[in-house]
Design a protein around this motif. Structure first.
Motif, PDB file in Angstrom:
ATOM      1  N   ILE A   1      -5.643  59.028  97.950  1.00 53.09           N
ATOM      2  CA  ILE A   1      -4.268  59.326  98.402  1.00 53.09           C
ATOM      3  C   ILE A   1      -4.289  59.797  99.854  1.00 53.09           C
ATOM      4  O   ILE A   1      -3.442  59.406 100.661  1.00 53.09           O
ATOM      5  CB  ILE A   1      -3.596  60.391  97.500  1.00 53.09           C
ATOM      6  CG1 ILE A   1      -3.505  59.896  96.059  1.00 53.09           C
ATOM      7  CG2 ILE A   1      -2.198  60.733  98.018  1.00 53.09           C
ATOM      8  CD1 ILE A   1      -3.097  60.963  95.056  1.00 53.09           C
ATOM      9  N   ALA A   2      -5.283  60.616 100.194  1.00 52.40           N
ATOM     10  CA  ALA A   2      -5.383  61.111 101.576  1.00 52.40           C
ATOM     11  C   ALA A   2      -5.560  59.953 102.555  1.00 52.40           C
ATOM     12  O   ALA A   2      -4.954  59.942 103.636  1.00 52.40           O
ATOM     13  CB  ALA A   2      -6.543  62.094 101.694  1.00 52.40           C
ATOM     14  N   LEU A   3      -6.359  58.960 102.159  1.00 54.59           N
ATOM     15  CA  LEU A   3      -6.558  57.793 103.034  1.00 54.59           C
ATOM     16  C   LEU A   3      -5.261  57.007 103.206  1.00 54.59           C
ATOM     17  O   LEU A   3      -4.936  56.550 104.302  1.00 54.59           O
ATOM     18  CB  LEU A   3      -7.653  56.881 102.475  1.00 54.59           C
ATOM     19  CG  LEU A   3      -9.086  57.418 102.528  1.00 54.59           C
ATOM     20  CD1 LEU A   3     -10.057  56.421 101.896  1.00 54.59           C
ATOM     21  CD2 LEU A   3      -9.513  57.737 103.959  1.00 54.59           C
ATOM     22  N   GLU A   4      -4.510  56.870 102.091  1.00 55.19           N
ATOM     23  CA  GLU A   4      -3.217  56.167 102.171  1.00 55.19           C
ATOM     24  C   GLU A   4      -2.258  56.909 103.099  1.00 55.19           C
ATOM     25  O   GLU A   4      -1.563  56.295 103.911  1.00 55.19           O
ATOM     26  CB  GLU A   4      -2.571  56.081 100.780  1.00 55.19           C
ATOM     27  CG  GLU A   4      -3.139  54.977  99.919  1.00 55.19           C
ATOM     28  CD  GLU A   4      -2.764  55.162  98.444  1.00 55.19           C
ATOM     29  OE1 GLU A   4      -1.717  55.801  98.158  1.00 55.19           O
ATOM     30  OE2 GLU A   4      -3.532  54.685  97.587  1.00 55.19           O
TER      31      GLU A   4
ATOM     32  N   ARG B   1       2.052  63.804  99.490  1.00 52.47           N
ATOM     33  CA  ARG B   1       2.706  62.512  99.222  1.00 52.47           C
ATOM     34  C   ARG B   1       4.056  62.729  98.544  1.00 52.47           C
ATOM     35  O   ARG B   1       5.061  62.125  98.922  1.00 52.47           O
ATOM     36  CB  ARG B   1       1.792  61.658  98.323  1.00 52.47           C
ATOM     37  CG  ARG B   1       2.366  60.291  98.008  1.00 52.47           C
ATOM     38  CD  ARG B   1       1.616  59.600  96.898  1.00 52.47           C
ATOM     39  NE  ARG B   1       1.585  60.430  95.696  1.00 52.47           N
ATOM     40  CZ  ARG B   1       0.811  60.209  94.641  1.00 52.47           C
ATOM     41  NH1 ARG B   1      -0.024  59.192  94.638  1.00 52.47           N
ATOM     42  NH2 ARG B   1       0.843  61.002  93.585  1.00 52.47           N
ATOM     43  N   ASP B   2       4.099  63.614  97.549  1.00 47.61           N
ATOM     44  CA  ASP B   2       5.359  63.869  96.847  1.00 47.61           C
ATOM     45  C   ASP B   2       6.389  64.510  97.774  1.00 47.61           C
ATOM     46  O   ASP B   2       7.574  64.180  97.700  1.00 47.61           O
ATOM     47  CB  ASP B   2       5.118  64.755  95.621  1.00 47.61           C
ATOM     48  CG  ASP B   2       4.332  64.012  94.544  1.00 47.61           C
ATOM     49  OD1 ASP B   2       4.217  62.771  94.655  1.00 47.61           O
ATOM     50  OD2 ASP B   2       3.830  64.662  93.615  1.00 47.61           O
ATOM     51  N   ALA B   3       5.947  65.404  98.626  1.00 49.10           N
ATOM     52  CA  ALA B   3       6.873  66.055  99.566  1.00 49.10           C
ATOM     53  C   ALA B   3       7.527  65.012 100.459  1.00 49.10           C
ATOM     54  O   ALA B   3       8.720  65.101 100.778  1.00 49.10           O
ATOM     55  CB  ALA B   3       6.131  67.086 100.413  1.00 49.10           C
TER      56      ALA B   3
ATOM     57  N   ALA C   1     -10.472  74.162 102.824  1.00 48.76           N
ATOM     58  CA  ALA C   1     -11.512  73.500 103.618  1.00 48.76           C
ATOM     59  C   ALA C   1     -12.071  72.265 102.914  1.00 48.76           C
ATOM     60  O   ALA C   1     -12.625  71.371 103.552  1.00 48.76           O
ATOM     61  CB  ALA C   1     -12.644  74.490 103.927  1.00 48.76           C
ATOM     62  N   SER C   2     -11.912  72.209 101.587  1.00 49.25           N
ATOM     63  CA  SER C   2     -12.520  71.111 100.815  1.00 49.25           C
ATOM     64  C   SER C   2     -11.558  69.974 100.505  1.00 49.25           C
ATOM     65  O   SER C   2     -11.943  69.010  99.864  1.00 49.25           O
ATOM     66  CB  SER C   2     -13.068  71.649  99.493  1.00 49.25           C
ATOM     67  OG  SER C   2     -14.004  72.658  99.729  1.00 49.25           O
ATOM     68  N   PHE C   3     -10.293  70.102 100.917  1.00 49.23           N
ATOM     69  CA  PHE C   3      -9.309  69.082 100.544  1.00 49.23           C
ATOM     70  C   PHE C   3      -8.737  68.366 101.754  1.00 49.23           C
ATOM     71  O   PHE C   3      -8.279  69.001 102.703  1.00 49.23           O
ATOM     72  CB  PHE C   3      -8.163  69.717  99.740  1.00 49.23           C
ATOM     73  CG  PHE C   3      -8.582  70.086  98.351  1.00 49.23           C
ATOM     74  CD1 PHE C   3      -8.359  69.218  97.292  1.00 49.23           C
ATOM     75  CD2 PHE C   3      -9.245  71.281  98.112  1.00 49.23           C
ATOM     76  CE1 PHE C   3      -8.779  69.544  96.009  1.00 49.23           C
ATOM     77  CE2 PHE C   3      -9.668  71.615  96.827  1.00 49.23           C
ATOM     78  CZ  PHE C   3      -9.432  70.742  95.780  1.00 49.23           C
ATOM     79  N   GLU C   4      -8.775  67.050 101.701  1.00 50.58           N
ATOM     80  CA  GLU C   4      -8.125  66.241 102.727  1.00 50.58           C
ATOM     81  C   GLU C   4      -6.711  65.947 102.260  1.00 50.58           C
ATOM     82  O   GLU C   4      -6.494  65.597 101.095  1.00 50.58           O
ATOM     83  CB  GLU C   4      -8.854  64.915 102.882  1.00 50.58           C
ATOM     84  CG  GLU C   4     -10.151  65.026 103.636  1.00 50.58           C
ATOM     85  CD  GLU C   4     -10.860  63.694 103.616  1.00 50.58           C
ATOM     86  OE1 GLU C   4     -10.348  62.730 104.201  1.00 50.58           O
ATOM     87  OE2 GLU C   4     -11.912  63.627 102.964  1.00 50.58           O
ATOM     88  N   ILE C   5      -5.770  66.088 103.174  1.00 51.93           N
ATOM     89  CA  ILE C   5      -4.371  65.848 102.793  1.00 51.93           C
ATOM     90  C   ILE C   5      -3.734  64.824 103.732  1.00 51.93           C
ATOM     91  O   ILE C   5      -2.529  64.823 103.920  1.00 51.93           O
ATOM     92  CB  ILE C   5      -3.577  67.173 102.744  1.00 51.93           C
ATOM     93  CG1 ILE C   5      -3.734  67.971 104.044  1.00 51.93           C
ATOM     94  CG2 ILE C   5      -4.047  68.031 101.574  1.00 51.93           C
ATOM     95  CD1 ILE C   5      -2.912  69.265 104.077  1.00 51.93           C
ATOM     96  N   GLY C   6      -4.578  63.976 104.318  1.00 50.77           N
ATOM     97  CA  GLY C   6      -4.075  62.926 105.200  1.00 50.77           C
ATOM     98  C   GLY C   6      -4.037  63.342 106.658  1.00 50.77           C
ATOM     99  O   GLY C   6      -3.549  62.607 107.513  1.00 50.77           O
TER     100      GLY C   6
END
Ligand code: MG
Ligand code: ZN
Length: 218
Positions: free
Chosen positions: A18-21, A99-101, A125-130
């Motif tokens: 999802i982060a890549l999208e 994505r939902d936001a 630090a461990s999560f990519e969010i785009g």
């Protein structure tokens, strides 16, 4: 591998997808995305308020908090479009939440999106969010050992902003040590010293973000 670990890996792989999208969508729209991470009270929202005055309407902000829309309202008052994600207990944002936001929050007309993560220097630090970059925020009131204690947050960040430097005369904080420590973890790390009340460092930080955005386009 245990069942729990397997499931966690699956969830993380989905989040990465999802982060890549999201990243691809942001690039197509020409929007540079900055993910701000820092402890509660580090001054993330206050820094954004100071930036807001210098951004007019070319930026928007997504706020992440466990509860309340206080920060969203502060950002709107400072003049930027804002959207609040309430994580209802989750201590970080993930890509699906962003994505939902964006189903409800328009990005029309902006070239910069700031995402203020939930106040926490650990798991964000461990999560990519785009995002294009993460920026770590620490304040002089937290003491000087934040980079040493949270090396991962430093490693995943492209810059460090030391906030509340106007309070240095009143707190026991060796601000040079913060810089030294972070550069021991990340050699050459850009470090900004900022005080939202006086505006010190805010423009330098913004200029640097714009340079990063231009470099991405090139
Ligand atoms: Mg905040
Ligand atoms: Zn978390």
């Amino acid at each position: 591998m245990s069942k729990t670990v397997k499931l966690e890996k699956k969830v993380q792989a989905k989040g990465h997808e999802i982060a890549l999208e999201l990243r691809e969508m942001f690039r197509k729209k020409g929007i540079f995305v900055v993910n701000l991470i820092g402890s509660p009270g580090a001054g993330k929202t206050t820094l954004l308020e100071a930036l807001a005055k210098r951004l007019e309407d070319r930026a928007a902000v997504i706020e992440g908090d466990l509860a309340t829309d206080n920060d969203k309202r502060r950002i709107e008052k400072a003049g930027l479009r804002a959207y609040q994600i309430n994580t209802v207990g989750a201590c970080h944002l993930d890509a699906a939440m962003v994505r939902d936001a964006l189903k409800e929050f328009s990005l029309d007309g902006i070239s910069l999106l700031f995402i203020e993560n939930v106040g926490n220097l650990v798991c964000p630090a461990s999560f990519e969010i785009g995002e294009d970059i993460k920026v770590a925020i620490v304040s002089v009131t937290e003491g000087e050992d934040k980079p040493a204690k949270y090396p991962k947050a430093m490693k995943v960040s492209s810059a460090l902003v030391i906030t509340k430097t106007d309070l240095l005369p009143y707190v026991n904080c060796d601000v040079d040590r913060i810089e030294r420590d972070v550069r021991e973890i990340v050699p050459g790390m850009p470090v900004f010293r900022a005080a939202a009340t006086t505006g010190e460092g805010v423009e330098d930080f913004l200029r640097w973000i714009e340079e990063q955005a231009a470099a991405r386009e090139a």
